[in-house]
Scaffold this active site. Structure first.
Site, PDB file in Angstrom:
ATOM      1  N   SER A 150     -11.799 -70.903 -17.281  1.00 15.26           N
ATOM      2  CA  SER A 150     -12.908 -70.701 -18.215  1.00 15.26           C
ATOM      3  C   SER A 150     -14.162 -71.369 -17.684  1.00 15.26           C
ATOM      4  CB  SER A 150     -12.516 -71.327 -19.556  1.00 15.26           C
ATOM      5  OG  SER A 150     -13.632 -71.430 -20.398  1.00 15.26           O
TER       6      SER A 150
ATOM      7  N   TYR B  50      -9.129 -78.829 -24.986  1.00 16.65           N
ATOM      8  CA  TYR B  50      -8.922 -77.471 -24.472  1.00 16.65           C
ATOM      9  C   TYR B  50      -9.503 -77.342 -23.065  1.00 16.65           C
ATOM     10  CZ  TYR B  50      -9.790 -72.600 -23.427  1.00 16.65           C
ATOM     11  OH  TYR B  50      -9.867 -71.395 -22.775  1.00 16.65           O
TER      12      TYR B  50
ATOM     13  N   LYS C   9      -7.752 -76.725 -19.007  1.00 17.72           N
ATOM     14  CA  LYS C   9      -8.114 -75.743 -17.961  1.00 17.72           C
ATOM     15  C   LYS C   9      -8.396 -76.463 -16.647  1.00 17.72           C
ATOM     16  CE  LYS C   9      -7.639 -72.076 -20.367  1.00 17.72           C
ATOM     17  NZ  LYS C   9      -6.543 -71.159 -20.079  1.00 17.72           N
TER      18      LYS C   9
HETATM   19  P1  NAD Z   1      -5.191 -64.895 -27.283  1.00 20.91           P
HETATM   20  O1  NAD Z   1      -4.813 -66.018 -28.187  1.00 20.91           O
HETATM   21  O2  NAD Z   1      -5.632 -63.615 -27.876  1.00 20.91           O
HETATM   22  O3  NAD Z   1      -3.966 -64.584 -26.284  1.00 20.91           O
HETATM   23  C1  NAD Z   1      -3.095 -65.575 -25.834  1.00 20.91           C
HETATM   24  C2  NAD Z   1      -1.676 -65.059 -26.022  1.00 20.91           C
HETATM   25  O4  NAD Z   1      -0.764 -66.047 -25.540  1.00 20.91           O
HETATM   26  C3  NAD Z   1      -1.312 -64.776 -27.471  1.00 20.91           C
HETATM   27  O5  NAD Z   1      -0.773 -63.477 -27.578  1.00 20.91           O
HETATM   28  C4  NAD Z   1      -0.284 -65.841 -27.818  1.00 20.91           C
HETATM   29  O6  NAD Z   1       0.680 -65.376 -28.754  1.00 20.91           O
HETATM   30  C5  NAD Z   1       0.315 -66.157 -26.461  1.00 20.91           C
HETATM   31  N1  NAD Z   1       0.850 -67.527 -26.303  1.00 20.91           N
HETATM   32  C6  NAD Z   1       0.231 -68.690 -26.609  1.00 20.91           C
HETATM   33  N2  NAD Z   1       1.017 -69.724 -26.295  1.00 20.91           N
HETATM   34  C7  NAD Z   1       2.145 -69.202 -25.745  1.00 20.91           C
HETATM   35  C8  NAD Z   1       3.326 -69.760 -25.213  1.00 20.91           C
HETATM   36  N3  NAD Z   1       3.515 -71.100 -25.200  1.00 20.91           N
HETATM   37  N4  NAD Z   1       4.276 -68.937 -24.736  1.00 20.91           N
HETATM   38  C9  NAD Z   1       4.106 -67.593 -24.764  1.00 20.91           C
HETATM   39  N5  NAD Z   1       3.016 -67.003 -25.273  1.00 20.91           N
HETATM   40  C10 NAD Z   1       2.041 -67.794 -25.755  1.00 20.91           C
HETATM   41  O7  NAD Z   1      -6.294 -65.474 -26.272  1.00 20.91           O
HETATM   42  P2  NAD Z   1      -7.226 -64.692 -25.237  1.00 20.91           P
HETATM   43  O8  NAD Z   1      -8.616 -64.741 -25.752  1.00 20.91           O
HETATM   44  O9  NAD Z   1      -6.624 -63.408 -24.862  1.00 20.91           O
HETATM   45  O10 NAD Z   1      -7.159 -65.713 -24.028  1.00 20.91           O
HETATM   46  C11 NAD Z   1      -6.257 -65.529 -22.941  1.00 20.91           C
HETATM   47  C12 NAD Z   1      -6.441 -66.660 -21.950  1.00 20.91           C
HETATM   48  O11 NAD Z   1      -7.793 -66.663 -21.487  1.00 20.91           O
HETATM   49  C13 NAD Z   1      -6.190 -68.049 -22.522  1.00 20.91           C
HETATM   50  O12 NAD Z   1      -5.541 -68.823 -21.533  1.00 20.91           O
HETATM   51  C14 NAD Z   1      -7.578 -68.593 -22.776  1.00 20.91           C
HETATM   52  O13 NAD Z   1      -7.637 -69.990 -22.706  1.00 20.91           O
HETATM   53  C15 NAD Z   1      -8.360 -67.955 -21.638  1.00 20.91           C
HETATM   54  N6  NAD Z   1      -9.796 -67.811 -21.921  1.00 20.91           N
HETATM   55  C16 NAD Z   1     -10.192 -67.166 -23.063  1.00 20.91           C
HETATM   56  C17 NAD Z   1     -11.554 -67.049 -23.342  1.00 20.91           C
HETATM   57  C18 NAD Z   1     -12.013 -66.395 -24.608  1.00 20.91           C
HETATM   58  O14 NAD Z   1     -13.155 -66.630 -25.017  1.00 20.91           O
HETATM   59  N7  NAD Z   1     -11.225 -65.551 -25.249  1.00 20.91           N
HETATM   60  C19 NAD Z   1     -12.490 -67.580 -22.457  1.00 20.91           C
HETATM   61  C20 NAD Z   1     -12.046 -68.209 -21.293  1.00 20.91           C
HETATM   62  C21 NAD Z   1     -10.688 -68.326 -21.038  1.00 20.91           C
HETATM   63  C1  WQD Z   2     -21.482 -68.576 -28.626  1.00 21.71           C
HETATM   64  C2  WQD Z   2     -22.859 -68.966 -29.179  1.00 21.71           C
HETATM   65  C3  WQD Z   2     -22.788 -70.901 -30.608  1.00 21.71           C
HETATM   66  C4  WQD Z   2     -20.422 -69.045 -33.787  1.00 21.71           C
HETATM   67  C5  WQD Z   2     -16.270 -70.858 -26.643  1.00 21.71           C
HETATM   68  C6  WQD Z   2     -15.454 -71.945 -26.013  1.00 21.71           C
HETATM   69  C7  WQD Z   2     -15.261 -71.671 -24.556  1.00 21.71           C
HETATM   70  C8  WQD Z   2     -14.750 -70.253 -24.301  1.00 21.71           C
HETATM   71  C9  WQD Z   2     -15.427 -69.209 -25.110  1.00 21.71           C
HETATM   72  C10 WQD Z   2     -12.428 -70.271 -23.751  1.00 21.71           C
HETATM   73  C11 WQD Z   2     -23.116 -70.478 -29.174  1.00 21.71           C
HETATM   74  C12 WQD Z   2     -23.212 -69.680 -31.381  1.00 21.71           C
HETATM   75  C13 WQD Z   2     -21.119 -69.290 -32.627  1.00 21.71           C
HETATM   76  C14 WQD Z   2     -21.127 -69.019 -35.026  1.00 21.71           C
HETATM   77  C15 WQD Z   2     -23.170 -69.434 -33.829  1.00 21.71           C
HETATM   78  N1  WQD Z   2     -13.373 -70.104 -24.573  1.00 21.71           N
HETATM   79  N2  WQD Z   2     -22.468 -69.472 -32.646  1.00 21.71           N
HETATM   80  N3  WQD Z   2     -22.482 -69.204 -34.990  1.00 21.71           N
HETATM   81  O1  WQD Z   2     -19.120 -71.809 -27.600  1.00 21.71           O
HETATM   82  O2  WQD Z   2     -19.919 -70.328 -25.710  1.00 21.71           O
HETATM   83  O3  WQD Z   2     -17.522 -70.772 -25.986  1.00 21.71           O
HETATM   84  O4  WQD Z   2     -15.572 -69.614 -26.468  1.00 21.71           O
HETATM   85  O5  WQD Z   2     -12.399 -70.794 -22.677  1.00 21.71           O
HETATM   86  O6  WQD Z   2     -14.400 -72.648 -24.072  1.00 21.71           O
HETATM   87  O7  WQD Z   2     -16.147 -73.173 -26.183  1.00 21.71           O
HETATM   88  O8  WQD Z   2     -18.639 -69.304 -27.608  1.00 21.71           O
HETATM   89  O9  WQD Z   2     -18.659 -67.548 -29.311  1.00 21.71           O
HETATM   90  O10 WQD Z   2     -18.160 -69.933 -30.020  1.00 21.71           O
HETATM   91  O11 WQD Z   2     -20.478 -69.322 -29.313  1.00 21.71           O
HETATM   92  O12 WQD Z   2     -24.391 -69.597 -33.861  1.00 21.71           O
HETATM   93  O13 WQD Z   2     -20.542 -68.830 -36.115  1.00 21.71           O
HETATM   94  O14 WQD Z   2     -22.911 -68.581 -30.570  1.00 21.71           O
HETATM   95  O15 WQD Z   2     -23.496 -72.032 -31.037  1.00 21.71           O
HETATM   96  O16 WQD Z   2     -24.474 -70.669 -28.900  1.00 21.71           O
HETATM   97  P1  WQD Z   2     -18.898 -70.656 -26.737  1.00 21.71           P
HETATM   98  P2  WQD Z   2     -18.902 -69.001 -29.133  1.00 21.71           P
END
Ligand code: NAD
Ligand code: WQD
Length: 336
Positions: free
Chosen positions: A126, A150, A154
């Site tokens: 991330s 969190y 990562k």
């Molecule tokens: P999500 O929660 O939709 O998907 C994660 C999946 O993993 C879920 O289906 C959940 O049931 C499963 N899971 C969780 N713990 C588990 C375990 N111990 N064993 C088996 N399954 C398990 O999340 P997402 O948004 O699809 O994110 C996927 C990956 O990408 C995550 O590692 C997250 O940290 C990373 N990521 C997400 C974002 C984002 O904003 N969505 C941003 C950067 C990184």
């Molecule tokens: C985006 C912008 C908020 C909600 C988070 C995690 C990051 C990554 C992605 C996994 C910001 C603003 C948000 C609301 C708002 N996940 N906001 N009102 O914070 O960039 O990242 O998700 O790795 O680790 O921190 O994403 O969508 O929460 O916010 O004004 O109700 O929207 O302040 O500027 P963020 P976000």
């Protein structure tokens, strides 16, 4: 046995879209998910899109025995590791659950891969690992830091992968740093389905547009950004999914490698930009109030995408109109 990609967390938001992209690229997919944040209905939805229902095992990545059985029963050639917990606020309340799922879970998975002699691994990292940006756009050599458990998980898993790569020849590892994934598959059959109050901006905006929530709270309008609200690099989840296919192909061609690459668009949009774009896409009003900054938030963040282009031959193709239209179609379909 047929060569298969193991997708952990494949029932979740990014994993399900990546499964679609993998199947469309000709790969066979086996999903492992404990369904703690997803539903098995996703599997049939994937079948509706691609014509193939992915194989599914309901299990936990921390269950070494289940992993061994799965590697024995299938000819797994690579693992894409999405499974984990991802809510920043929750991670500050439940740090042990985050270290256990995300760090211990990754160690268990990598250990099972080692036992099974599978050495191609694509990891969901991330942009959170960059902490508060010292300069923009963010390049992969920017110093890393974490301000919450969190983000720290990562960072630690990135380091574990580096240690493993240095310790043993033959690993082909991609650490993909996602910026802000949004949108949904254009079919509206799969998308992001947060439980309870959404933590992230776009699902919240979608629920306000749909009338499920009254008003968006905009967290701060006094940042050093063009309109004072936070700026992020939003990337369409299908672009992100294609980035994974490109990373897998890259790994497949390498003898060994440790690739670290940003997956973003290289463009930053403010909260109010996204609100306006969503209003246009949905033809609904998104009412909002400006409130205090959210603790821990940064002002602005966007990617330098040149390494991804150079190494993977991949760049994001969809714009914020596409992101908002697809998110709205999904919101409208899932509410109905
Ligand atoms: P999500 O929660 O939709 O998907 C994660 C999946 O993993 C879920 O289906 C959940 O049931 C499963 N899971 C969780 N713990 C588990 C375990 N111990 N064993 C088996 N399954 C398990 O999340 P997402 O948004 O699809 O994110 C996927 C990956 O990408 C995550 O590692 C997250 O940290 C990373 N990521 C997400 C974002 C984002 O904003 N969505 C941003 C950067 C990184
Ligand atoms: C985006 C912008 C908020 C909600 C988070 C995690 C990051 C990554 C992605 C996994 C910001 C603003 C948000 C609301 C708002 N996940 N906001 N009102 O914070 O960039 O990242 O998700 O790795 O680790 O921190 O994403 O969508 O929460 O916010 O004004 O109700 O929207 O302040 O500027 P963020 P976000």
């Amino acid at each position: 046995m047929i060569p298969t990609i193991l997708v952990t967390g494949g029932a979740g938001f990014i994993g399900s879209h990546t499964t679609v992209a993998l199947q469309e690229a000709g790969y066979r997919v086996l999903i492992l998910d404990n369904l703690c944040n997803s539903s098995p209905t996703v599997l049939r939805r994937i079948e509706q899109i691609t014509g193939v229902e992915p194989e599914f095992v309901q299990a936990d990545i921390r269950d070494g025995g289940a992993l061994d059985a799965l590697f024995q029963a299938h000819q797994i050639t690579a693992v894409m590791h999405f499974a984990g917990l991802k809510a920043v606020g929750e991670s500050t309340r439940l740090p042990l659950a985050y270290y256990d799922n995300n760090v211990n879970g990754s160690v268990q998975l990598l250990s099972a891969m080692q036992r099974a002699n599978v050495n191609t691994f694509v990891f969901s990292s991330s942009a959170t690992v960059y902490g508060d940006p010292q300069k923009l756009p963010l390049t992969e050599d920017h110093p890393r830091s974490a301000t919450n458990p969190y983000g720290h998980t990562k960072l630690v898993v990135e380091d574990i992968l580096e240690s493993l790569y240095n310790a043993q020849a033959g690993w082909r590892i991609a650490r993909l740093r996602y910026f802000n994934p949004v949108g949904a598959h254009p079919s509206a059959l799969i998308g992001e389905a947060p439980q309870g109050v959404p933590n992230n901006l776009m699902p919240y905006v979608a629920q306000v547009a749909a009338g499920q929530r009254d008003r968006l709270q905009v967290f701060g309008s006094d940042y050093d950004t063009p309109d004072g609200t936070g700026v992020r690099d939003y990337i369409h989840v299908m672009d992100l999914a294609q980035g994974h296919v490109a990373a897998l192909r890259y790994c497949e061609q390498a003898r060994q490698d440790l690739l670290t690459v940003n997956l973003g668009t290289g463009k930053g949009y403010s909260v109010l930009d996204m609100v306006r774009a969503f209003e246009q896409a949905s033809r609904k009003t998104v009412a909002y109030d400006i409130v205090a900054r959210r603790p821990g938030d940064i002002a602005a963040c966007w990617a330098d995408t040149s390494l991804a282009e150079q190494k993977l031959g991949w760049r994001a193709g969809k714009n914020i109109k596409d992101m908002c239209e697809d998110a709205w179609r999904w919101q409208a379909a899932s509410a109905g």
